[in-house]
Motif scaffolding. Structure first.
Motif, short mmCIF file in Angstrom:
data_model
loop_
_atom_site.label_atom_id
_atom_site.label_comp_id
_atom_site.label_asym_id
_atom_site.label_seq_id
_atom_site.Cartn_x
_atom_site.Cartn_y
_atom_site.Cartn_z
N VAL A 164 32.87 50.41 32.74
CA VAL A 164 33.66 50.28 33.96
C VAL A 164 33.08 49.19 34.87
CG1 VAL A 164 34.34 51.43 36.10
CG2 VAL A 164 34.55 52.63 33.92
N LEU A 165 31.75 49.19 35.03
CA LEU A 165 31.11 48.17 35.87
C LEU A 165 31.38 46.78 35.32
CD1 LEU A 165 27.68 49.92 36.57
CD2 LEU A 165 29.65 49.72 38.12
N ALA A 166 31.28 46.63 34.00
CA ALA A 166 31.55 45.33 33.38
C ALA A 166 33.01 44.93 33.53
CB ALA A 166 31.16 45.37 31.91
N GLY A 167 33.89 45.93 33.43
CA GLY A 167 35.31 45.65 33.56
C GLY A 167 35.69 45.07 34.90
N TRP A 168 34.93 45.45 35.95
CA TRP A 168 35.19 44.90 37.28
C TRP A 168 35.06 43.38 37.27
CZ3 TRP A 168 37.07 45.85 41.97
CH2 TRP A 168 36.70 44.99 43.02
N PHE A 169 34.02 42.88 36.61
CA PHE A 169 33.79 41.44 36.54
C PHE A 169 34.73 40.76 35.54
CE2 PHE A 169 29.77 43.19 38.08
CZ PHE A 169 29.52 42.37 39.17
N ALA A 170 34.98 41.42 34.41
CA ALA A 170 35.83 40.82 33.38
C ALA A 170 37.26 40.63 33.85
CB ALA A 170 35.81 41.70 32.13
N CYS A 171 37.73 41.51 34.71
CA CYS A 171 39.13 41.49 35.11
C CYS A 171 39.41 40.62 36.34
CB CYS A 171 39.61 42.91 35.38
SG CYS A 171 39.65 43.96 33.90
N GLN A 172 38.37 40.11 36.98
CA GLN A 172 38.60 39.27 38.16
C GLN A 172 39.47 38.07 37.80
OE1 GLN A 172 37.56 39.98 41.42
NE2 GLN A 172 37.13 41.93 40.39
N PRO A 173 40.47 37.75 38.60
CA PRO A 173 41.42 36.66 38.27
C PRO A 173 40.82 35.28 38.52
CG PRO A 173 41.99 37.65 40.37
CD PRO A 173 40.86 38.47 39.82
N ARG A 174 39.95 34.84 37.62
CA ARG A 174 39.35 33.51 37.74
C ARG A 174 39.06 32.97 36.34
NH1 ARG A 174 34.38 36.51 40.60
NH2 ARG A 174 33.48 37.55 38.78
N PHE A 175 39.01 31.65 36.23
CA PHE A 175 38.75 31.00 34.94
C PHE A 175 37.26 30.89 34.68
CE2 PHE A 175 43.06 29.19 35.77
CZ PHE A 175 43.66 29.67 34.61
N VAL A 176 36.90 31.07 33.43
CA VAL A 176 35.50 30.94 33.01
C VAL A 176 34.98 29.55 33.33
CG1 VAL A 176 33.97 30.85 31.01
CG2 VAL A 176 35.66 32.70 31.21
N GLU A 177 35.81 28.52 33.10
CA GLU A 177 35.36 27.14 33.30
C GLU A 177 34.92 26.87 34.73
OE1 GLU A 177 38.48 26.88 29.98
OE2 GLU A 177 38.10 28.07 31.76
N ARG A 182 50.76 40.87 32.77
CA ARG A 182 51.63 41.02 33.93
C ARG A 182 50.88 41.43 35.20
NH1 ARG A 182 54.68 41.45 29.61
NH2 ARG A 182 56.91 41.07 29.67
N MET A 183 49.60 41.70 35.04
CA MET A 183 48.79 42.13 36.18
C MET A 183 47.79 41.03 36.53
SD MET A 183 47.97 46.08 35.07
CE MET A 183 47.25 46.49 36.65
N ARG A 184 47.69 40.73 37.80
CA ARG A 184 46.71 39.73 38.22
C ARG A 184 45.29 40.20 37.94
NH1 ARG A 184 44.13 38.09 43.12
NH2 ARG A 184 43.90 35.80 43.21
N ASN A 185 45.04 41.48 38.17
CA ASN A 185 43.74 42.09 37.91
C ASN A 185 43.95 43.43 37.23
OD1 ASN A 185 41.26 43.46 38.01
ND2 ASN A 185 40.64 42.43 39.89
N PRO A 186 43.75 43.50 35.90
CA PRO A 186 44.03 44.74 35.16
C PRO A 186 42.88 45.74 35.14
CG PRO A 186 43.46 43.00 33.63
CD PRO A 186 43.41 42.39 35.00
N PHE A 187 42.05 45.75 36.19
CA PHE A 187 40.89 46.64 36.23
C PHE A 187 41.31 48.11 36.12
CE2 PHE A 187 37.68 49.00 38.88
CZ PHE A 187 36.66 48.96 37.94
N VAL A 188 42.48 48.44 36.63
CA VAL A 188 42.95 49.82 36.57
C VAL A 188 43.08 50.30 35.12
CG1 VAL A 188 45.40 49.17 36.62
CG2 VAL A 188 44.70 51.42 37.43
N VAL A 189 43.36 49.37 34.19
CA VAL A 189 43.44 49.73 32.77
C VAL A 189 42.07 50.17 32.26
CG1 VAL A 189 43.97 48.87 30.45
CG2 VAL A 189 45.37 48.15 32.40
#
Length: 426
Positions: free
Chosen positions: A406-419, A298-305
């Protein structure tokens, strides 16, 4: 209503036509029956993902006395799960590209069931180790393929099915150690170890039935990548963010399960307290499985989690380091909440990929490296405890691992497709 595995119209727009999953036989009734089989197979597989581990470790002392091995081999057996999950996490996507997701799941669960029977019959420590590796090889492959299978069959219910599979996995992880000792006392350790072959075999049979019912062309990889449309996941910052986040979470998880009882007993607590606290820690995984996937989708970017979980995790580690027996329940609950980035990673693998085969590739890459790094946790922290003479330094080191998470989570949560960043021309 039985969820359909066919993507909704909104989701179809995000999947290139040339790479859309092969459709199953037409007709709502046929799709519903196949989805029912798939849902049952996913549920049974999820129940089996941790029982071979947590239903075995409580019996290591008993098995060691019977077969004649000590703490050194017991420690090796404790590192086998993460190591095996890592190796077969990499291999599983290779198999799925050739044989398809359902057939790979069938073979993985069948291998696990057979190996669990062999482990129960092991006459020597060497046979015990070999059969354990084979059993966890099957589980390691199942770990990887279950994520893209959810995407392939239930693309319009990813959050629901991710929560369901994680809930069932945590249930198996929690129930297996509770049954291990009572069953061993009543019928012997071999029966206690071997009973987990039964649900694995049932899961394999259900996957086999589903694979037989599907058309032949469905067993072609869920995505047939053209030479000009190859995926190189190592080029994606999103994938590397998921790798490091998953690795830090896995390192914490295996370290907590392995060493929290020792932290408490060294501080003067009882052995039963250590076991109870590991059970409490595992119970939080059930709640995380229910909540986190729903929040993440439900979150576009769940980095806060990620940030919230990391703060709570650090609190738990520092609490144990400073005052292990005062506030123990609070510290352990904090650790249980802190590793909730696991269901987040599993959810993001599906939400940051467009197709089931991409999800399979990313799942194998993330879990392969992540579990490989997790092997360092129990071993390294044990050595650090021996070198320093206390658990303070190891616990502080574990708290520090939240920073790269936390640093990795910033990149993992960005709203973009891997492809979008991982495709290269052939």
């Amino acid at each position: 209503m039985i969820p359909s595995f066919v993507a909704t119209s909104e989701q179809v727009l995000t999947i290139p036509a040339a790479t859309a999953p092969t459709p199953t036989p037409s007709g709502p009734a046929t799709r519903a029956r196949l989805a029912l089989w798939a849902g049952l197979a996913i549920a049974l597989t999820a129940l089996n993902l941790r029982t071979a581990v947590t239903g075995f470790t409580p019996l290591l002392e008993t098995i060691g006395s019977d077969l004649g091995f000590g703490l050194a081999l017991a420690g090796l057996l404790g590192t086998v799960p993460a190591a095996t999950f890592a190796v077969f996490g990499f291999l599983a996507p290779v198999v799925t590209r050739r044989y398809g997701l359902e057939r790979t799941a069938t073979a993985a669960l069948a291998l696990s069931a057979l190996a669990l029977v062999l482990r129960a019959l092991s006459p020597t420590p060497a046979a015990l180790v070999a059969s354990t590796v084979l059993a966890l090889a099957g589980i390691g492959a199942a770990n990887v393929v279950l994520v893209p299978l959810i995407k392939a069959w239930f693309a319009d219910r990813i959050a629901l099915w991710t929560s369901s599979y994680l809930l069932l996995m945590q249930t198996g992880q929690f129930v297996a150690p509770l049954l291990a000792v009572p069953v061993a006392e009543a019928a012997g350790w071999r029966v206690s170890v071997g009973i987990w072959a039964v649900p694995a075999a049932v899961a394999a049979v259900v996957w086999c039935v589903l694979a037989v019912k599907l058309p032949a062309d469905h067993h072609v990889p869920a995505v047939t990548a053209a030479p000009t449309d190859r995926l190189r996941v190592g080029r994606s910052s999103t994938v590397w963010g998921l790798v490091v986040l998953f690795a830090m979470m896995s390192l914490s998880n295996y370290s907590i399960i392995t060493w929290v009882p020792a932290v408490l007993t060294d501080a003067g607590g009882s052995a039963s307290l250590g076991g109870t606290m590991v059970g409490l820690y595992s119970a939080w995984g059930v709640l995380a499985a229910l909540v986190v996937p729903q929040v993440a989708t439900r979150m576009r970017n769940p980095f806060v989690v990620v940030v919230g979980c990391s703060i709570v995790l650090v609190l738990g580690y520092l609490g144990l380091a400073v005052s292990p027996l005062d506030g123990t329940v609070l510290w352990v609950c904090a650790l249980g909440i802190g590793v909730s980035t696991f269901p987040l990673c599993m959810t993001l693998i599906n939400h940051r990929t467009r197709t089931p085969q991409s999800a399979s590739t990313v799942s194998g890459f993330v879990q392969g490296i992540g579990y490989g790094l997790a092997c360092l946790g129990p071993i390294g922290l044990g050595l650090l405890r021996e070198a320093t003479g206390s658990w303070t330094t190891p616990l502080v080191v574990l708290a520090v691992t939240a920073v790269p998470g936390v640093l990795a989570g910033w990149f993992a949560c960005q709203p973009r497709f891997v492809e979008d960043s991982a495709r290269v021309a052939g």
